[in-house]
Design a protein around this motif. Structure first.
Motif, PDB file in Angstrom:
ATOM      1  N   VAL A  35       0.836  -1.186   0.000  1.00  0.00           N
ATOM      2  CA  VAL A  35       0.000   0.000   0.000  1.00  0.00           C
ATOM      3  C   VAL A  35       0.878   1.245   0.000  1.00  0.00           C
ATOM      4  N   ALA A  36       2.019   1.167   0.702  1.00  0.00           N
ATOM      5  CA  ALA A  36       2.823   2.349   0.956  1.00  0.00           C
ATOM      6  C   ALA A  36       3.817   2.682  -0.154  1.00  0.00           C
ATOM      7  N   ALA A  37       4.117   1.772  -1.055  1.00  0.00           N
ATOM      8  CA  ALA A  37       5.191   2.019  -2.013  1.00  0.00           C
ATOM      9  C   ALA A  37       4.688   1.963  -3.448  1.00  0.00           C
ATOM     10  N   PRO A  38       4.288   3.122  -4.006  1.00  0.00           N
ATOM     11  CA  PRO A  38       3.814   3.135  -5.381  1.00  0.00           C
ATOM     12  C   PRO A  38       4.948   2.875  -6.370  1.00  0.00           C
ATOM     13  N   ALA A  39       4.599   2.371  -7.526  1.00  0.00           N
ATOM     14  CA  ALA A  39       5.604   2.133  -8.574  1.00  0.00           C
ATOM     15  C   ALA A  39       6.110   3.467  -9.113  1.00  0.00           C
ATOM     16  N   ARG A  40       7.316   3.446  -9.620  1.00  0.00           N
ATOM     17  CA  ARG A  40       7.874   4.617 -10.277  1.00  0.00           C
ATOM     18  C   ARG A  40       7.797   4.358 -11.779  1.00  0.00           C
ATOM     19  N   THR A  41       7.420   5.370 -12.532  1.00  0.00           N
ATOM     20  CA  THR A  41       7.187   5.207 -13.963  1.00  0.00           C
ATOM     21  C   THR A  41       8.272   5.900 -14.788  1.00  0.00           C
ATOM     22  N   ILE A  42       8.762   5.195 -15.800  1.00  0.00           N
ATOM     23  CA  ILE A  42       9.675   5.773 -16.782  1.00  0.00           C
ATOM     24  C   ILE A  42       9.079   5.509 -18.158  1.00  0.00           C
ATOM     25  N   ASP A  43       9.009   6.550 -18.969  1.00  0.00           N
ATOM     26  CA  ASP A  43       8.558   6.375 -20.349  1.00  0.00           C
ATOM     27  C   ASP A  43       9.725   5.867 -21.182  1.00  0.00           C
TER      28      ASP A  43
END
Length: 197
Positions: free
Chosen positions: A25-33
């Motif tokens: 719940v606490a650690a959202p994914a990080r996004t790279i295009d």
């Protein structure tokens, strides 16, 4: 918002709701295009989650001792990252650019490659995984009038001020990038790999 703040906020909500706090719940994914199709004609979203964080941290931990060791770790991190990028593009990019492959999904020219590598390096820097290098602006060589085709690369700077290229264009997707001094790289022709790392 920091990760700790997110965890505390999630914990407060969870306690108020009567449930446990979980890391997921606490650690959202990080996004790279991920750029591909030549000149970033297409972008595919790559979410880097906790497993990726752990893998990249493990790879970079091997490079803590010296700038040279960190450059070798960066090469391994780029290889891992490109394998993950292949999962979202669905295509294994061939080494170097093929003329006529523009606008083909998954195929990458030096603009795509350098943009993607730069994004990874900045991700590593934000995560505190680069101890010996700073990420610099991408750089290029060649401008046709000098008899060389233009070519772009990602760049890092070592503590002694020397700039190094991290050029993944020469290897097939997932292969080790060239990591050589920027001044040496600037002198080469576009087809000259500098695999000296």
């Amino acid at each position: 918002m920091t990760r700790r703040t997110i965890i505390l906020f999630a914990g407060l909500i969870s306690i108020m709701a009567g449930g446990p706090v979980t890391e997921a719940v606490a650690a959202p994914a990080r996004t790279i295009d991920i750029c591909h199709g030549y000149g970033c004609a297409f972008r595919s979203r790559l979410d880097l989650g906790l497993g990726d964080d752990r893998k990249l941290a493990s790879i970079m931990a091997a490079g803590r001792a010296t700038p040279e060791a960190e450059r070798k770790a960066i090469a391994r991190a780029v290889s891992y990252f490109e394998k993950r990028a292949q999962q979202v593009t669905g295509v294994r990019d061939q080494p170097r650019s093929e003329f006529g492959a523009s606008k083909i999904r998954g195929q990458m020219d030096c603009v795509d490659e350098s943009t993607n590598t730069d994004a990874l390096l900045r991700y590593l820097a934000r995560r505190g995984l680069l101890r010996h290098h700073k990420v610099e602006a991408r750089d290029s060589r060649g401008f046709l009038l000098d008899g060389r085709y233009p070519h772009w690369t990602a760049v890092i700077r070592a503590p002694d001020g020397v700039k190094w290229v991290v050029d993944s264009w020469y290897a097939p997707m997932g292969g080790a990038p060239d990591i050589i001094r920027l001044n040496d790289w600037k002198q080469r022709g576009v087809l000259d790999s500098g695999a000296l790392n």
